[in-house]
Enzyme design. Structure first.
Site: not given
Length: 491
Positions: A90, A92, A125-126, A183, A252-253, A262
Site C-alpha cells: 500500500g 507506505g 519510516d514513511g 495499479r 504494484d508499480n 514509481d
C-alpha cells in the site's frame, strides 16, 4: 495570487468504501521549504507561480495542514514483487490529497510522497530522502519531455527532518500529479482477499473515470483489459526505443493507464547493452533492460488472473495474445521514426538487427548514435563512424542505411531529401537525456544547499530535442565514473 479555494478540487477516490484505503494525516516535516516548482504544469492545473502561492496552498501541499476539501489517504493494494506475491503493500510513504481538474478539463491526482508513516509502511519510516526525490522529480519531467506517458512532478520540498538510510539524510517531499494512481496491484488485492464486490467496483470506476466510452461496449470489462494491454504495450515500446530501464517492474508499480510510475532505480542506457541491469538489488536480472517486454506480459498475466471473476478465460487469453503483436507494431513504428524510415522494405529487419549488433559489439552510446544519425544533413558521416571502435564495419552499415533511406518518399510522392528526413529524425531522437551521472551531480550540489542544478536540468530536459548550444556539455558522453551506475530503491 491563486488561493486554495480557486482550485477545482474534488475527492472522488475518498468516496469509495474504506476497504480501498486508510485515512491518514500527514506527519509534517520540520522547517520544510520549496526547492522546485514546476511552473508550466502548475499553470495547467490552475496554480500560480511559486512566488504567488498563498500560505494555505503551501501548507496543504507540504502536508503541514489538512485543508478542505482534502481527505488525505493511503491507498491499499498488493502486488508481485520480483515474481513473488506480497499482500502487505500500500502507500507506505505517500498520501493522496485529492483530485484537481486542470484548465483543459483533465483530472489529476494530487499526491505527496514522503509524508510520514501509514498503516502500509511496514518496517519503513514513511519518509523520502532528498536524493530519491530529486531523481523522481527530474526523471518524470524528462520522460514527459520525451513524450513518454508518465506521472508528473509538480513540486519538491526539503526539510530539516533527519532521515536514516545508509547515512543520515535530509527528509524531502515530492508533490506528484498523475492521471491515476491505480495499479495492477489494486485489482490483485481485492482478488486474493476474495472481495469480488470491491473488485467489480474498482473496474467500474476505472471505466467511469478514464474510459467512459467503454461502458457502451458489449463486454466493458474485456474492453477495459484490452485498453490496459494496449497502453502497456505502447509504454514498453517507448521505453525500449528510448533506452529507458525502469529497474523494478513489480505489479504494484504498473499503472493501469500505461504511465511510467514509481521512479526508483531507473537508468537511461549509456553504452548499448541489452542485458543492462540498473537495480543493484536485481541479482537475477529479472528487470534487465531487454527483459522488460517479457516482464510486462508476465505482469499483464497476473492482472488477467486477478480479473478472472469478471472476464471469461478465453477473452483474457485473447487480449494477452494481442500483446506481442501490439508491442511489435508500436516498437517498429518507434524505431522506424528514429531511423527516418516511413515505409517498410524486405531488407529492413536485417538492417535493424545488424545495427543493434553493431551497437552492442562496439559499446556505442545509444542516444549519441541516434542523434548523430539524425544530423548527417549537417555533419560529415564521419561523426557517426567515430562513435564506433570497428569503424570499417560501422562505415559499411552506414552506407547500407543511407542507401535504404534514400528510397523514402515524402507526402507528395517525391524522394525524401536528407534535410527533410533528418529534420524529422531530430524531433524523435533527443540530444539530452537524464543520465544518472547528471542526476548525481545535481544531488551532490543539492545536499550542499545548492538547488540550481536541479532547476537547470529540469528546464533543459523539458525540451530534449532542441539544440541548446550553450548547454552542449550536457550531451557529452558520461565520465568513466558515471557509466552504468547501479542504483538502489532508496536512491
Amino acid at each position: 495570487m491563486s488561493s486554495w479555494t480557486s482550485l477545482r478540487l474534488s475527492t472522488r477516490f475518498a468516496s469509495l468504501p474504506s476497504a480501498f484505503y486508510s485515512q491518514v494525516s500527514p506527519t509534517p516535516l520540520e522547517n520544510s521549504r520549496f526547492i522546485a516548482w514546476n511552473e508550466p504544469l502548475a499553470l495547467q492545473l490552475g496554480f500560480a507561480p511559486e512566488a504567488h502561492l498563498d500560505a494555505e496552498i503551501k501548507q496543504a501541499l507540504s502536508g503541514d495542514a489538512i485543508v478542505s476539501p482534502c481527505q488525505p489517504l493511503a491507498m491499499k493494494y498488493a502486488g508481485h514483487q520480483f515474481g513473488v506475491y506480497n499482500p502487505d503493500l500500500g502507500d507506505g510513504r505517500g498520501l493522496l490529497l485529492g483530485e484537481i481538474t486542470a484548465q483543459n478539463g483533465e483530472v489529476f491526482d494530487l499526491h505527496i510522497k514522503g509524508a510520514g508513516l501509514t498503516p502500509y509502511s511496514r518496517m519503513g519510516d514513511g519518509r523520502a530522502v532528498l536524493r530519491s526525490t530529486i531523481r523522481e522529480y527530474l526523471c518524470s519531467e524528462a520522460m514527459s519531455g520525451l513524450g513518454i506517458a508518465t506521472t508528473r512532478a509538480l513540486g519538491m520540498l526539503v526539510s530539516d527532518t533527519p532521515v536514516y538510510r545508509e547515512k543520515t539524510e535530509p527528509g524531502a517531499l515530492l508533490i506528484r500529479a498523475a492521471t491515476s494512481h491505480i495499479r495492477f496491484g489494486h485489482f490483485e488485492h481485492f482478488f486474493y482477499t476474495n472481495q469480488i464486490d470491491h473488485l467489480t467496483l474498482l473496474a467500474d470506476k476505472v471505466i467511469e473515470w478514464y474510459w467512459p466510452e467503454l461502458s457502451n461496449q458489449a463486454k466493458p470489462y474485456v474492453a477495459m483489459f484490452e485498453r490496459i494491454v494496449d497502453n502497456t504495450a505502447l509504454m514498453i515500446a517507448k521505453w525500449q526505443a528510448y533506452g529507458f530501464a525502469h529497474g523494478v517492474m513489480n505489479t504494484d508499480n504498473m499503472s493501469v493507464l500505461g504511465q511510467t510510475f514509481d521512479y526508483g532505480p531507473f537508468a537511461f542506457l549509456d553504452d548499448y547493452e541489452p542485458s543492462f541491469i540498473c537495480n543493484h538489488s536485481d541479482y537475477q536480472g529479472r528487470y534487465a533492460f531487454d527483459q522488460q517486454p517479457r516482464v510486462a506480459l508476465w505482469n499483464l498475466s497476473a492482472l488477467a488472473h486477478a480479473l478472472s471473476p469478471l472476464i471469461e478465460h478465453q477473452d483474457l487469453e485473447q487480449a494477452l495474445a494481442n500483446y506481442e503483436t501490439l508491442l511489435g507494431r508500436y516498437y517498429s513504428a518507434q524505431m522506424r521514426s528514429k531511423l527516418g524510415l516511413v515505409s517498410a522494405a524486405p531488407q529492413d529487419s536485417e538492417l535493424f538487427d545488424d545495427m543493434f549488433t553493431l551497437l552492442a559489439d562496439n559499446h556505442t552510446d545509444y542516444t549519441r548514435f541516434f542523434r548523430a544519425l539524425s544530423s548527417v544533413d549537417q555533419d560529415d558521416t564521419q561523426a557517426v563512424i567515430d562513435l564506433f571502435i570497428d569503424r570499417d564495419r560501422a562505415r559499411a552499415w552506414l552506407e547500407r542505411y543511407l542507401a535504404r533511406a534514400a528510397l523514402e518518399l515524402n507526402g507528395a510522392g517525391e524522394l525524401l531529401s536528407d534535410e527533410q528526413r533528418c529534420l524529422a529524425m531530430r524531433k524523435v531522437n533527443p540530444k539530452y537525456i537524464l543520465r544518472n551521472y547528471l542526476a548525481q551531480i545535481a544531488i551532490d550540489k543539492a545536499e550542499q544547499g545548492d538547488y540550481s542544478e536541479v532547476q537547470h536540468l529540469a528546464a533543459l530536459l523539458a525540451n530534449p530535442y532542441d539544440e541548446q548550444p550553450s548547454h552542449d556539455v550536457y550531451a557529452n558522453l558520461p565520465p568513466s565514473w558515471g557509466k552504468k551506475m547501479e542504483i538502489s530503491c532508496s536512491s
